[in-house]
Design a protein around this motif. Structure first.
Motif, PDB file in Angstrom:
ATOM      1  N   TRP A 128      -3.194   6.626   5.267  1.00  0.00           N
ATOM      2  CA  TRP A 128      -3.627   6.734   3.875  1.00  0.00           C
ATOM      3  C   TRP A 128      -3.735   5.343   3.229  1.00  0.00           C
ATOM      4  O   TRP A 128      -4.670   5.064   2.490  1.00  0.00           O
ATOM      5  N   GLN A 129      -2.798   4.458   3.565  1.00  0.00           N
ATOM      6  CA  GLN A 129      -2.876   3.105   3.019  1.00  0.00           C
ATOM      7  C   GLN A 129      -4.168   2.441   3.475  1.00  0.00           C
ATOM      8  O   GLN A 129      -4.835   1.749   2.702  1.00  0.00           O
ATOM      9  N   LYS A 139      -7.115   3.954   1.598  1.00  0.00           N
ATOM     10  CA  LYS A 139      -7.151   3.418   0.233  1.00  0.00           C
ATOM     11  C   LYS A 139      -7.765   2.019   0.202  1.00  0.00           C
ATOM     12  O   LYS A 139      -8.597   1.700  -0.655  1.00  0.00           O
ATOM     13  N   PHE A 143     -11.446   2.132   0.829  1.00  0.00           N
ATOM     14  CA  PHE A 143     -12.064   2.768  -0.345  1.00  0.00           C
ATOM     15  C   PHE A 143     -12.135   1.791  -1.531  1.00  0.00           C
ATOM     16  O   PHE A 143     -13.168   1.626  -2.171  1.00  0.00           O
ATOM     17  N   GLU A 144     -10.988   1.150  -1.784  1.00  0.00           N
ATOM     18  CA  GLU A 144     -10.943   0.227  -2.912  1.00  0.00           C
ATOM     19  C   GLU A 144     -11.913  -0.939  -2.736  1.00  0.00           C
ATOM     20  O   GLU A 144     -12.559  -1.374  -3.691  1.00  0.00           O
ATOM     21  N   LEU A 197     -14.390  10.265  -0.420  1.00  0.00           N
ATOM     22  CA  LEU A 197     -13.667   9.786  -1.601  1.00  0.00           C
ATOM     23  C   LEU A 197     -14.612   9.083  -2.569  1.00  0.00           C
ATOM     24  O   LEU A 197     -14.514   9.242  -3.791  1.00  0.00           O
ATOM     25  N   HIS A 221     -15.252  10.122  -6.247  1.00  0.00           N
ATOM     26  CA  HIS A 221     -15.091   9.145  -7.329  1.00  0.00           C
ATOM     27  C   HIS A 221     -16.296   9.184  -8.258  1.00  0.00           C
ATOM     28  O   HIS A 221     -16.157   9.152  -9.486  1.00  0.00           O
TER      29      HIS A 221
END
Lengths: 831, 188
Positions: free
Chosen positions: A14-15, A18, A21-22, A53, A57
């Motif tokens: 998940w990290q 993220k 994604f970020e 995602l 978003h």
């Protein structure tokens, strides 16, 4: 793979998601695919995950943006509308909330104001009531040196807000202080002037500091936030033992007095202290005591143990030596009792200095610093503060000083708070010009309920003090008046009003029994008789007629004796007349019609005598009008209709005259409406329906704007309902039965609501029954016998209940007999 | 426990004494639970309003207003956030269960209260999704809890969690996207 390691793997995954994604979020759309191709490197799941995602978003919009429970409201409300104000931009922000430059359209032009939105915390209903009470006091603070409060209220989401004039200027702490010393002192004098003005209105600032003082281009000053700290205090409940003690959420420690740092409420001498800190700052451009990074308690310890450096030494200005050093020192005394007793006294010393006269602050105050005085009697100075208050609320100054001097410091402080609050309350409610304006009732109610608790506290404390007891009894009476004095604008809480009057009676009876000089005894008996009259009027309204008559007779006897001792005294004459009237009313309600006409004739003659002597006296004119109404009423009852109508016409004439002399005052409008209603009813009973109609319509049209202006005013609504009831009966007689029925149904609803609101008022319940009976009459007229019977039976049921409770009256009993006859008539017919 | 204790503990906690939280939490929870009982029994207002009111009431009761800075306030609400979430979600589940049980009558009462069934369903699903998120990223779940269940700002959330504002912002954005996707999947 164990559960734990799969868990850790999922977390790490998940990290990573993220992170990708970020990063992808910051790219332009065209760059995303190449980026993902590179970074995922064959990891299709990662690519899929991030893409979904990103899609989510894009679609999420304001998902989750509106918190389900919003405790820390959004930082800015600019653009929002609150009442008539549009919030334009944020002027400042603090622990209590935000200040916005806002506009309001006035006659097509935008007016700029400052709107302070208070986000202090959720307020309890009681705190909100107090907020409104304090706000009203502040609204009267008009002074060129104080930004005036224009408006205030509660937003739809429950936040209190205040609107003040918007002032352009530089805060004192940003003001480059290049003025010569004399000019600086003059500027300080302007500040003192504004502060003492507020103190005279019993408003303490509590948070004086350079940031709260604006200097405009012309060198004029404006104080911001006057009384706001106290207003915010209102949001904290007081404790049982210390009704006046409230906490101080809105102070700024660096400029605050030691007693406020200790958590005590701000007093006049606290503002004097803060003025001292300001003076220090104005003289030296420096803080008297650098307060950065100190907690309130650390700061307090500093103030307690350290002397403040002399302004002359701190700044190296020789011209501050002597007077100005001494003035600052006296102002900054640790103990409030050692300071100047008022901002005015401080200003006087500055003026003396400017005029080269000797000043009051003596150099020895430097040597005899605060702590040395702790053991001494500090009552002297605070008694001075009391004297100012006592003057304002009309208590005996000497008495208060003597009282207070005997008490220790803490008691005196507590009393100070009690009296201050009481004074604000009583001041506001006895401000006749305001109390008589329509719409004032709700405000008066909150004032009154708050003041009762302070009164009880004072009563316990002053049992040994006749003069103070006398004042207290008076205060209880004023409170009772606002709660439910019949015949005046009131809150319709008669039970509470009676309790308050009974407290006054108890105090006054004890006082009248004390040995005293004849003049004092007369005065005490007069006061006791007045209290009894208030009691009788309440008892009459609640239907306890025998008790009302007892109170009337007791008052009448006392007043006749007082008149014998001074036969030409107009006040005593007036009092006898009013007691005569009151007793006659109670007697007639009890059915003792013999004796009533004689009493009323006596009353009428007394008032005619009084009006002759004082043709412009409002009280006497009202008394005379009332005496006519009472004569009319008893004559009507004795079927002397022509004579009755004459008296009612006379009453109407007087009330027209009174209203013409007091335009716009609710009380006189109401009395005129009532006089029309009385006359209309008399004509109706006399059989002149055509003559009754215009009087009742006029009455209705006079009441309507008053009721609309103040929908909480129970008496007005009761009276309007009475007029409409009479109007409906006229319509019935004139054969306009459907119209009458419609009006009666509406009146019934209104009267039911009024009766529920004030269950102690027997009259209100009788009126519900009377309306039902009138509906029965209307139904009978239309030959709806079943409906008529039902209405009559409902009416009889209510009258029966009143009788069981011992709250019936003679008129009710007559109505019962009439209904029973009508019911029998209806029963004879087929439904 | 009296008011100054909570105030003191809040001070200690916000100045870095993590142990203070252990003493603080049960006090706040007990008070909230007591108040929640009172409020939810009344069952007249929208329950989100009730939750707001009860947290404010607890705050006013437990904390000495003179002695707190906004950071303390944020910390307090930080503790309250979890509790609010529990209260709202449990209430939502209860309401939905009652509807299933007693049918039309309960529904009409509930509509009269202005509480939409849709919102209750969303709360339940969100709660489940947050549980899942907390398993892989507890801090991120906490950011959502603070932001959504008490309305704390980015700045306040950062203060309560002791992390930077930019971390809060990033966590908030990705959590929203993830939760939106999860809830959309349930919906379809």
């Amino acid at each position: 793979m164990t559960g734990e390691s799969s868990h850790a793997a999922a977390a790490a995954r998940w990290q990573r998601v993220k992170e990708v994604f970020e990063h992808a979020l910051e790219l332009r759309p065209a760059e995303i695919t190449p980026y993902l191709d590179g970074v995922c490197d064959g990891d299709a799941d990662l690519r899929e995950e991030v893409l979904s995602l990103l899609a989510a978003h894009g679609d999420a919009g304001d998902f989750l943006e509106e918190a389900v429970v919003n405790l820390a409201a959004p930082v800015t409300s600019a653009g929002r509308r609150i009442g008539p104000y549009k919030l334009e931009s944020l002027l400042g922000q603090g622990g209590m909330g935000e200040v916005y430059l806002s506009t309001r359209e006035v006659d097509g032009y935008p007016m700029q104001v400052a709107l302070k939105l208070i986000r202090h915390s959720a307020l309890t209903p009681r705190a909100l009531r107090r907020f409104r009470m304090e706000r009203r006091i502040l609204a009267r603070l008009h002074h060129p040196g104080i930004t005036s409060l224009i408006d205030g209220g509660i937003t739809d989401d429950g936040l209190p807000y205040l609107v003040t004039e918007f002032v352009a200027g530089t805060p004192l702490d940003k003001f480059t202080n290049t003025l010569p010393l004399r000019k600086r002192l003059e500027l300080f004098l302007d500040i003192c002037d504004a502060v003492s003005f507020a103190h005279r209105q019993l408003v303490v600032h509590g948070d004086l500091k350079p940031g709260n003082i604006l200097v405009n281009a012309e060198g004029g000053i404006k104080l911001l936030d006057f009384g706001i700290s106290r207003l915010l205090q209102a949001s904290d409940d007081t404790t049982e033992e210390h009704p006046g003690a409230t906490t101080q959420p809105a102070m700024t420690p660096a400029w605050t007095s030691p007693e406020q740092l200790r958590g005590e409420p701000a007093a006049i001498t606290s503002d004097v202290y803060s003025l001292g800190r300001l003076l220090y700052f104005i003289l030296t451009n420096q803080q008297a005591l650098p307060a950065e990074r100190l907690s309130p308690m650390q700061l307090y310890e500093r103030l307690r143990t350290n002397a403040v450096e002399k302004p002359s030494r701190r700044s190296g200005q020789k011209d501050l030596e002597g007077d100005l050093d001494n003035i600052v020192a006296k102002t900054l005394e640790f103990e409030p009792a050692e300071r100047y007793r008022s901002a005015e006294a401080l200003a006087d010393d500055i003026r003396a200095h400017l005029g080269s006269r000797p000043i009051f602050a003596h150099p020895h105050t430097w040597r005899y610093r605060c702590r040395k005085f702790i053991a001494r009697n500090k009552a002297g100075v605070s008694a001075g503060v009391f004297a100012v208050l006592a003057l304002i609320i009309g208590l005996g100054v000497a008495l208060w000083q003597a009282r207070i001097a005997q008490r220790n410091y803490e008691q005196a402080q507590r009393r100070f708070q009690d009296v201050r609050r009481l004074a604000s309350t009583i001041l506001s409610e006895t401000d006749d010009a305001i109390a008589r304006l329509p719409g004032a009732t709700a405000v008066r109610g909150t004032l009154v309920r708050n003041s009762l608790q302070y009164l009880d506290g004072l009563a316990r404390d002053s049992a040994d003090d006749p003069a103070l007891q006398d004042e207290l009894a008076g205060a209880y009476e004023r409170v009772g008046d606002v709660l439910g004095r019949p015949g005046t604008l009131n809150l319709g809480e008669m039970g509470a009003a009676l309790q308050s009057y009974r407290k006054a009676e108890g105090i006054r009876r004890a006082l009248a029994a004390l040995p005293a000089p004849p003049a004092d005894i007369d005065r005490r008996e007069e006061a006791l008789a007045n209290t009894l009259m208030r009691i009788s009027s309440i008892l009459r309204a609640t239907g306890e007629l025998q008790a009302a008559l007892d109170a009337d007779r007791s008052a009448l006897e006392m007043r006749r004796k007082l008149l014998e001792r001074a036969p030409s005294n107009p006040v005593r004459l007036r009092n006898v007349a009013s007691s005569v009237n009151s007793a006659s009313t109670s007697l007639s309600l009890l059915g003792g019609f013999r004796g009533v006409i004689e009493l009323r004739q006596e009353g009428l003659a007394l008032y005619e005598q009084l009006v002759k002597a004082n043709p412009s006296s409002v009280d006497d004119l009202q008394g005379l009008a009332l005496a006519h109404v009472r004569m009319g009423s008893i004559l009507s009852h004795e079927n002397e209709h022509a004579r009755a109508v004459k008296h009612y016409r006379e009453s109407l004439r007087i009330h027209k005259q009174l209203r013409a002399g007091h335009p716009g005052q609710a009380q006189f409008e109401m009395q005129l409406a009532l006089a029309h209603s009385h006359l209309g009813n008399a004509l109706r009973v006399a059989g002149d329906q055509r003559g009754a109609l215009p009087e009742l319509l006029e009455s209705e049209s006079l009441y309507l704007p008053l009721v609309n202006a103040d929908p909480n005013e129970v008496r007005l609504r009761t009276l309007l309902a009475t007029t409409r009831f009479r109007l409906a009966r006229v319509y019935t007689e004139l054969g306009e039965v459907p119209r009458a029925t419609r009006l009666l149904r509406a009146t019934l609803e209104e009267r039911r609501m009024l009766a529920e609101r004030n269950p102690a008022n027997a009259g209100a319940r009788g009126e519900v029954a009377e309306t039902l009976a009138a509906l029965g009459d209307a139904a009978l007229k239309q030959r709806q016998y079943g409906a008529a019977r039902a209405e009559f039976e409902n009416a009889l049921h209510i009258f029966g209940e009143l009788r069981k409770e011992g709250r019936s009256n003679a008129a009710n009993e007559e109505e019962v007999r009439r209904i029973e006859a009508r019911l029998a008539e209806a029963a004879k017919r087929r439904p | 426990m009296s008011a100054p204790d909570v105030t003191q503990l809040l001070h200690e906690w916000s100045s870095g004494n993590k142990a203070a939280l252990d003493s603080l939490t049960p006090v706040v929870y007990d008070e909230l639970r007591r108040l929640a009982g009172v409020y939810l029994r009344r069952e007249r207002m929208d329950h989100t309003l009730q939750a707001t009111a009860l947290v404010h009431e607890a705050y006013m009761k437990l904390v000495d207003q003179r002695q707190v800075r906004w950071q303390n306030r944020a910390h307090f609400f930080g503790i309250a956030a979890q509790m609010i979430r529990r209260i709202l979600v449990d209430h939502a589940r209860g309401v939905r269960a009652a509807k299933r049980g007693s049918g039309a009558v309960a529904l009409s009462i509930d509509e009269a209260l202005g509480v939409s069934e849709k919102r209750d369903l969303e709360l339940e699903s969100l709660d489940d999704a947050l549980e899942t998120l907390a398993k892989v990223d507890p801090q991120q779940a906490r950011v959502v809890e603070l932001r959504f269940f008490t309305g704390l700002s980015i700045e306040e959330t950062a203060e309560v969690l002791g992390i930077s504002e930019s971390t809060v912002k990033r966590d908030w954005v990705s959590a929203k996207a993830w939760l939106f996707r999860e809830l959309s999947r349930i919906g379809t």
